[in-house]
Write an enzyme that holds these catalytic residues in place. Sequence first.
Site, PDB file in Angstrom:
ATOM      1  N   THR A 131       0.815  -1.217   0.000  1.00  0.00           N
ATOM      2  CA  THR A 131       0.000   0.000   0.000  1.00  0.00           C
ATOM      3  C   THR A 131       0.851   1.271   0.000  1.00  0.00           C
ATOM      4  O   THR A 131       1.972   1.265   0.530  1.00  0.00           O
ATOM      5  CB  THR A 131      -0.891   0.001   1.257  1.00  0.00           C
ATOM      6  OG1 THR A 131      -1.505   1.273   1.409  1.00  0.00           O
ATOM      7  CG2 THR A 131      -0.089  -0.274   2.522  1.00  0.00           C
ATOM      8  N   ASP A 132       0.279   2.352  -0.501  1.00  0.00           N
ATOM      9  CA  ASP A 132       0.982   3.643  -0.437  1.00  0.00           C
ATOM     10  C   ASP A 132       1.008   4.210   0.984  1.00  0.00           C
ATOM     11  O   ASP A 132       1.731   5.164   1.261  1.00  0.00           O
ATOM     12  CB  ASP A 132       0.351   4.662  -1.406  1.00  0.00           C
ATOM     13  CG  ASP A 132      -1.112   4.989  -1.108  1.00  0.00           C
ATOM     14  OD1 ASP A 132      -1.691   4.387  -0.182  1.00  0.00           O
ATOM     15  OD2 ASP A 132      -1.676   5.855  -1.813  1.00  0.00           O
ATOM     16  N   GLU A 133       0.204   3.626   1.891  1.00  0.00           N
ATOM     17  CA  GLU A 133       0.146   4.168   3.262  1.00  0.00           C
ATOM     18  C   GLU A 133       1.470   3.993   4.013  1.00  0.00           C
ATOM     19  O   GLU A 133       1.686   4.637   5.038  1.00  0.00           O
ATOM     20  CB  GLU A 133      -0.997   3.526   4.045  1.00  0.00           C
ATOM     21  CG  GLU A 133      -2.337   3.828   3.425  1.00  0.00           C
ATOM     22  CD  GLU A 133      -3.515   3.631   4.365  1.00  0.00           C
ATOM     23  OE1 GLU A 133      -3.304   3.477   5.573  1.00  0.00           O
ATOM     24  OE2 GLU A 133      -4.641   3.624   3.860  1.00  0.00           O
ATOM     25  N   TYR A 156      -2.109  -0.310  10.962  1.00  0.00           N
ATOM     26  CA  TYR A 156      -2.216  -0.998   9.671  1.00  0.00           C
ATOM     27  C   TYR A 156      -0.998  -0.719   8.797  1.00  0.00           C
ATOM     28  O   TYR A 156      -0.339  -1.634   8.305  1.00  0.00           O
ATOM     29  CB  TYR A 156      -3.507  -0.569   8.930  1.00  0.00           C
ATOM     30  CG  TYR A 156      -3.466  -0.868   7.458  1.00  0.00           C
ATOM     31  CD1 TYR A 156      -3.490  -2.183   7.006  1.00  0.00           C
ATOM     32  CD2 TYR A 156      -3.353   0.156   6.509  1.00  0.00           C
ATOM     33  CE1 TYR A 156      -3.414  -2.471   5.642  1.00  0.00           C
ATOM     34  CE2 TYR A 156      -3.278  -0.129   5.157  1.00  0.00           C
ATOM     35  CZ  TYR A 156      -3.312  -1.440   4.727  1.00  0.00           C
ATOM     36  OH  TYR A 156      -3.217  -1.716   3.382  1.00  0.00           O
ATOM     37  N   LYS A 160       2.069  -3.152   7.327  1.00  0.00           N
ATOM     38  CA  LYS A 160       2.404  -3.342   5.904  1.00  0.00           C
ATOM     39  C   LYS A 160       3.843  -2.898   5.630  1.00  0.00           C
ATOM     40  O   LYS A 160       4.552  -3.531   4.842  1.00  0.00           O
ATOM     41  CB  LYS A 160       1.434  -2.565   5.003  1.00  0.00           C
ATOM     42  CG  LYS A 160       0.015  -3.098   4.975  1.00  0.00           C
ATOM     43  CD  LYS A 160      -0.113  -4.507   4.421  1.00  0.00           C
ATOM     44  CE  LYS A 160       0.033  -4.597   2.928  1.00  0.00           C
ATOM     45  NZ  LYS A 160      -0.260  -5.985   2.422  1.00  0.00           N
TER      46      LYS A 160
HETATM   47  C1  LIG Z   1     -14.683   4.400   6.346  1.00  0.00           C
HETATM   48  C2  LIG Z   1     -14.619   5.908   6.351  1.00  0.00           C
HETATM   49  C3  LIG Z   1     -13.528   6.570   5.859  1.00  0.00           C
HETATM   50  N1  LIG Z   1     -13.470   7.933   5.890  1.00  0.00           N
HETATM   51  C4  LIG Z   1     -12.277   8.591   5.333  1.00  0.00           C
HETATM   52  C5  LIG Z   1     -10.949   8.117   5.883  1.00  0.00           C
HETATM   53  C6  LIG Z   1     -10.014   8.292   4.690  1.00  0.00           C
HETATM   54  O1  LIG Z   1      -9.545   9.625   4.656  1.00  0.00           O
HETATM   55  C7  LIG Z   1     -10.900   8.039   3.483  1.00  0.00           C
HETATM   56  C8  LIG Z   1     -10.822   6.633   2.947  1.00  0.00           C
HETATM   57  O2  LIG Z   1     -10.978   5.747   4.039  1.00  0.00           O
HETATM   58  P1  LIG Z   1     -10.898   4.161   3.859  1.00  0.00           P
HETATM   59  O3  LIG Z   1     -11.906   3.760   2.837  1.00  0.00           O
HETATM   60  O4  LIG Z   1     -11.022   3.565   5.211  1.00  0.00           O
HETATM   61  O5  LIG Z   1      -9.467   3.942   3.217  1.00  0.00           O
HETATM   62  P2  LIG Z   1      -7.989   4.379   3.706  1.00  0.00           P
HETATM   63  O6  LIG Z   1      -7.939   4.578   5.165  1.00  0.00           O
HETATM   64  O7  LIG Z   1      -7.544   5.512   2.846  1.00  0.00           O
HETATM   65  O8  LIG Z   1      -7.190   3.054   3.328  1.00  0.00           O
HETATM   66  C9  LIG Z   1      -7.462   2.334   2.116  1.00  0.00           C
HETATM   67  O9  LIG Z   1      -6.506   2.645   1.127  1.00  0.00           O
HETATM   68  C10 LIG Z   1      -5.195   2.135   1.337  1.00  0.00           C
HETATM   69  C11 LIG Z   1      -4.351   2.588   0.188  1.00  0.00           C
HETATM   70  O10 LIG Z   1      -4.129   3.968   0.291  1.00  0.00           O
HETATM   71  C12 LIG Z   1      -5.226   0.635   1.540  1.00  0.00           C
HETATM   72  O11 LIG Z   1      -3.943   0.176   1.835  1.00  0.00           O
HETATM   73  C13 LIG Z   1      -6.169   0.286   2.693  1.00  0.00           C
HETATM   74  O12 LIG Z   1      -6.237  -1.105   2.865  1.00  0.00           O
HETATM   75  C14 LIG Z   1      -7.532   0.842   2.377  1.00  0.00           C
HETATM   76  O13 LIG Z   1      -8.407   0.578   3.454  1.00  0.00           O
HETATM   77  O14 LIG Z   1     -12.235   8.287   3.937  1.00  0.00           O
HETATM   78  C15 LIG Z   1     -14.534   8.706   6.375  1.00  0.00           C
HETATM   79  O15 LIG Z   1     -14.496   9.939   6.364  1.00  0.00           O
HETATM   80  N2  LIG Z   1     -15.618   8.035   6.864  1.00  0.00           N
HETATM   81  C16 LIG Z   1     -15.713   6.668   6.874  1.00  0.00           C
HETATM   82  O16 LIG Z   1     -16.740   6.124   7.349  1.00  0.00           O
END
Ligand SMILES: Cc1cn([C@H]2C[C@H](O)[C@@H](COP(=O)(O)OP(=O)(O)O[C@H]3O[C@H](CO)[C@@H](O)[C@H](O)[C@H]3O)O2)c(=O)[nH]c1=O
Length: 349
Positions: A131-133, A156, A160
Amino acid sequence: MKKILITGGAGFIGSHVVRRFVNNYPEYQIYNLDALTYAGNLENIVDIESAPNYTFVKGDIVDAGFIDALFTEHQFDGVLHLAAESHVDRSITDPLSFVKTNVIGTVNLLNAAKMIWKDNMQGKRFYHISTDEVYGSLGAEGLFTETTAYDPNSPYSASKASSDHFVRAYGETYDFPYVLTNCSNNYGPFHFPEKLIPLFINNIIQNKPLPVYGDGKYTRDWLFVEDHAVAIDLVFHNGVNHDTYNIGGFNEWQNIDLVKLLCKIMDEKLGRTTGTSEKLIAYVKDRPGHDLRYAIDASKINKELGWKPSVTFEQGLEKTVNWYLANETWLKNITSGEYATYYEKQYAN
Ligand SMILES: Cc1cn([C@H]2C[C@H](O)[C@@H](COP(=O)(O)OP(=O)(O)O[C@H]3O[C@H](CO)[C@@H](O)[C@H](O)[C@H]3O)O2)c(=O)[nH]c1=O
């Protein structure tokens, strides 16, 4: 015939990779190893389950004895390792399960591959999908490149980053054949509805609040999952041994803008008056340690392997929304039980 092990093939990205490999490479024997945790779902790959070049194996990469026996029995030529705990919010409440699966699980796979390949590494390949994270958080400017220093902020991303380091360390120490990629946020069909896009699609359908963390000004770079699968195919076959490639969509969105666009598309699809879904937006407590911005410079994979995204964000979102609306049974099955309990707890405050 080549024997290829794909781990995590019942998960989101893994299922797209398994489908692509089973369909495009009939000469390969594809083994899909998945523990079928909450995010693994055999419904994701039901279309290829009876293909002659496909075998499903249920098992956990954390179990070293099981992994050693599997590698000894099948003598895999290549491994694409996608099995992982992937949700940042879950890693905040349960870091240890991320260490177990992402770090120990990866080391178990490295050891098993090293064991069966030790006398002849020629033509063998271990591909770690990451991942880029791992690079941490960007400010308003700049892009992650393959030489950006690792600076993970969540349990997380720390897990990774650690697994990436182990893969590289095996390359240096044992001359172990590997390639590694770090990809931005994926979206598309079969995405587990805990991640932003599928969670919000599901909540809009059900008229539930859309929990935007903090001020919603966090930025992510979004890539359609099938484009990622194409990149993975290219890197597995043509990537340079011991090299790393960044994969991204050149498609940055602030969360709040993305959410508003999604609301607009959903209103149209559901025949609701424009503005209906936006009323569901609820600003909630921020994610602790929330990374401000991820943005990938994917020019290396473009120059060296000729890859670039083929699906625009508009096309990809349209496909994704249509898929969720056409697959409500999938969505209902997956949002019952353990998942529902987790989210009730998560948003109880
Ligand atoms: C679930 C959720 C997320 N968010 C925000 C948090 C982040 O800034 C953005 C995207 O959240 P997430 O969909 O959880 O994805 P994020 O934390 O960026 O991580 C994802 O992207 C990564 C790659 O960048 C992957 O390695 C991870 O496995 C994947 O889960 O939206 C909200 O504002 N509300 C939410 O309910």
